[in-house]
Write an enzyme that holds these catalytic residues in place. Structure first.
Site, PDB file in Angstrom:
ATOM      1  N   GLY A   1     -53.631  41.869  12.402  1.00  0.00           N
ATOM      2  CA  GLY A   1     -54.460  40.668  12.398  1.00  0.00           C
ATOM      3  C   GLY A   1     -55.936  41.013  12.478  1.00  0.00           C
ATOM      4  O   GLY A   1     -56.704  40.358  13.184  1.00  0.00           O
TER       5      GLY A   1
ATOM      6  N   LEU B   1     -46.458  40.664   8.492  1.00  0.00           N
ATOM      7  CA  LEU B   1     -45.564  40.856   9.637  1.00  0.00           C
ATOM      8  C   LEU B   1     -44.279  40.055   9.527  1.00  0.00           C
ATOM      9  O   LEU B   1     -43.418  40.165  10.393  1.00  0.00           O
ATOM     10  CB  LEU B   1     -46.302  40.512  10.933  1.00  0.00           C
ATOM     11  CG  LEU B   1     -47.461  41.445  11.296  1.00  0.00           C
ATOM     12  CD1 LEU B   1     -48.132  40.977  12.582  1.00  0.00           C
ATOM     13  CD2 LEU B   1     -46.981  42.886  11.446  1.00  0.00           C
TER      14      LEU B   1
ATOM     15  N   ASN C   1     -52.235  42.414  17.656  1.00  0.00           N
ATOM     16  CA  ASN C   1     -53.125  41.268  17.821  1.00  0.00           C
ATOM     17  C   ASN C   1     -52.705  40.053  16.996  1.00  0.00           C
ATOM     18  O   ASN C   1     -52.936  38.923  17.416  1.00  0.00           O
ATOM     19  CB  ASN C   1     -54.549  41.671  17.414  1.00  0.00           C
ATOM     20  CG  ASN C   1     -55.445  40.476  17.229  1.00  0.00           C
ATOM     21  OD1 ASN C   1     -55.833  39.801  18.182  1.00  0.00           O
ATOM     22  ND2 ASN C   1     -55.795  40.182  15.982  1.00  0.00           N
TER      23      ASN C   1
ATOM     24  N   SER D   1     -51.908  35.524  25.574  1.00  0.00           N
ATOM     25  CA  SER D   1     -52.762  34.344  25.580  1.00  0.00           C
ATOM     26  C   SER D   1     -52.703  33.682  26.946  1.00  0.00           C
ATOM     27  O   SER D   1     -51.720  33.828  27.687  1.00  0.00           O
ATOM     28  CB  SER D   1     -52.287  33.348  24.513  1.00  0.00           C
ATOM     29  OG  SER D   1     -52.966  32.112  24.623  1.00  0.00           O
TER      30      SER D   1
ATOM     31  N   TYR E   1     -45.872  27.903  20.810  1.00  0.00           N
ATOM     32  CA  TYR E   1     -46.877  28.955  21.000  1.00  0.00           C
ATOM     33  C   TYR E   1     -46.810  29.497  22.422  1.00  0.00           C
ATOM     34  O   TYR E   1     -46.872  30.714  22.641  1.00  0.00           O
ATOM     35  CB  TYR E   1     -48.266  28.396  20.709  1.00  0.00           C
ATOM     36  CG  TYR E   1     -49.358  29.450  20.699  1.00  0.00           C
ATOM     37  CD1 TYR E   1     -49.521  30.284  19.601  1.00  0.00           C
ATOM     38  CD2 TYR E   1     -50.229  29.597  21.774  1.00  0.00           C
ATOM     39  CE1 TYR E   1     -50.521  31.234  19.567  1.00  0.00           C
ATOM     40  CE2 TYR E   1     -51.230  30.549  21.757  1.00  0.00           C
ATOM     41  CZ  TYR E   1     -51.378  31.370  20.657  1.00  0.00           C
ATOM     42  OH  TYR E   1     -52.367  32.322  20.635  1.00  0.00           O
TER      43      TYR E   1
ATOM     44  N   LYS F   1     -45.978  33.454  23.351  1.00  0.00           N
ATOM     45  CA  LYS F   1     -46.921  34.296  24.072  1.00  0.00           C
ATOM     46  C   LYS F   1     -46.391  34.722  25.442  1.00  0.00           C
ATOM     47  O   LYS F   1     -46.748  35.785  25.956  1.00  0.00           O
ATOM     48  CB  LYS F   1     -48.267  33.580  24.209  1.00  0.00           C
ATOM     49  CG  LYS F   1     -49.023  33.475  22.879  1.00  0.00           C
ATOM     50  CD  LYS F   1     -49.307  34.853  22.282  1.00  0.00           C
ATOM     51  CE  LYS F   1     -50.142  34.785  21.024  1.00  0.00           C
ATOM     52  NZ  LYS F   1     -50.482  36.124  20.480  1.00  0.00           N
TER      53      LYS F   1
END
Length: 248
Positions: A9, A57, A83, A141, A155, A159
């Site tokens: 990333g 990915l 990342n 995160s 999300y 994370k």
């Protein structure tokens, strides 16, 4: 000492800033991303040690090929910065609600934010174990550490899993001279945050003790430390970089 680093990333934001910091530290850096990385933004002579590689990915074959090409060229990958990540927003650009999350979206986000990290780690570990040295940094995160006001459940789940992988890798690989740590950024200026609904970033900044959104370099500097020779006794740690929004 010059090492070989791979950053995922890395075409923009935290990933690009991290790649530049690793170049400044004297390393050879592979900027990998599904989008082209503009190395012209990096000044000479740093650019001489920078390489841009397209990496999707979502593709295990793509990951294996990129890793194999670098291994064939340099004999190993000493530093891995996982990342890259994606998010899924609601139709209005605001955080997705739990009742709106779908099975397909779960597998989509976990493929990139969780599974790909494990697979990239698996690809670099044999070489690191052979050298008895390695640095792996996973970009988690704030959303994986605490309730996030701008991220949906998928999300947050993805994370949180990054932190579990970090601890597992750190515990198993520590005896081999390999450290694995994570950074947990709060709201940081990036292509992802630019897509937020109107007023979201401003409202978030007002709740941060430093009263602003973070800059990519502020996260990249922490990552660069964790990749350094002096970070050998830092293992399984999570560095919170969020302006004081979350304090553990």
């Amino acid at each position: 000492m010059s090492r070989v680093a791979l950053v995922t990333g890395a075409a923009s934001g935290i990933g690009f800033a991290t790649g530049v910091e690793l170049l400044k530290a004297g390393h050879i850096v592979y900027f990998t991303d599904r989008h082209p990385t503009d190395l012209a933004k990096i000044g000479e002579p740093l650019r001489e040690r920078a390489h841009a590689v397209i990496l999707d990915l979502n593709s295990s074959a793509d990951m294996r090929k990129v890793a194999a090409d670098i291994l064939a060229r340099h004999g190993g990958i000493d530093i891995l910065v996982n990342n890259a990540g994606i998010t899924i927003k609601g139709a209005d650009g605001k955080p997705q609600g739990l009742l709106d999350a779908t099975e397909a979206q779960f597998f989509e986000i976990m493929r990139v934010n969780s599974l790909a990290l494990m697979q990239m780690t698996q690809l670099v570990l044999p070489g690191m174990m052979k050298k008895k040295w390695g640095r792996i940094v996973n970009v988690a995160s704030l959303a994986g550490r605490s309730k996030s006001i701008v991220s949906g459940p998928l999300y947050m789940m993805s994370k949180s899993s990054v932190l579990g992988l970090t601890r597992a890798t750190a515990a198993e690989m520590g005896p081999h001279g390999i450290t694995c740590n994570a950074v947990a950024p709060g709201r940081v200026l990036s292509a992802m945050t630019d897509k937020a609904a109107p007023g979201v970033n401003e409202g978030y900044a007002a709740q941060i003790p430093v009263r602003r959104i973070g800059e990519p370099i502020e996260v990249a500097s922490g990552i660069a430390y964790l990749c350094s020779e002096h970070a050998g006794f830092t293992n399984g740690a999570v560095i919170d970089i969020n302006g004081g929004f979350f304090m553990s």
